[in-house]
Design an enzyme around this catalytic site. Sequence first.
Site, PDB file in Angstrom:
ATOM      1  N   GLY A 135       0.793  -1.223   0.000  1.00  0.00           N
ATOM      2  CA  GLY A 135       0.000   0.000   0.000  1.00  0.00           C
ATOM      3  C   GLY A 135       0.825   1.274   0.000  1.00  0.00           C
ATOM      4  CD  GLN A 136       6.869   2.675  -0.308  1.00  0.00           C
ATOM      5  OE1 GLN A 136       7.185   1.499  -0.539  1.00  0.00           O
ATOM      6  NE2 GLN A 136       7.745   3.606   0.035  1.00  0.00           N
ATOM      7  CG  HIS A 164       6.568   7.254   4.553  1.00  0.00           C
ATOM      8  ND1 HIS A 164       6.857   6.937   3.244  1.00  0.00           N
ATOM      9  CD2 HIS A 164       5.247   6.997   4.727  1.00  0.00           C
ATOM     10  CE1 HIS A 164       5.750   6.507   2.638  1.00  0.00           C
ATOM     11  NE2 HIS A 164       4.766   6.511   3.521  1.00  0.00           N
TER      12      HIS A 164
END
Length: 118
Positions: A97-98, A104
């Site tokens: 789901g990046q 980060h």
Amino acid sequence: MNKEGCLFCRIIRGDVPATRVHEDEQVLAIRDINPQAPVHVLVIPKDHVATIGDSLETVNAPNRLFALFHAAGKLAVELGIQRSGYRVVVNSGAEGGQTVDHLHLHLLGGRQMVWPPG
Ligand code: AMP
Ligand code: ZN
């Protein structure tokens, strides 16, 4: 996405505005623009690596990963979610789901989290 076009690199350089909640030599933390919890902060390394895997290929990997978790832990105290609890998430790659290809941590808190995550 190369460094020049990377959204988080642009935020780090100050070319794109963001609400900064912490900054040191290695790390910038900002409020997520689309918060998924009352506290939703992104903890971002200042040097561009796309994923955990890419980070591991650099000599700075142990420092970078420590700096991210150290900042997240300190921010949890400062933002008042240390006692109530919180979640730290790293989405990695397409199925993870990046959406921004600059490593980060998401620091999420201020509400009850559920498991399993979506
Ligand atoms: P991920 O999907 O794990 O790559 O997370 C990227 C996060 O960046 C999402 O939660 C977005 O809401 C957040 N985001 C996107 N653009 C901005 C921006 N300009 N300022 C702050 N957060 C952003
Ligand atoms: Zn970047």
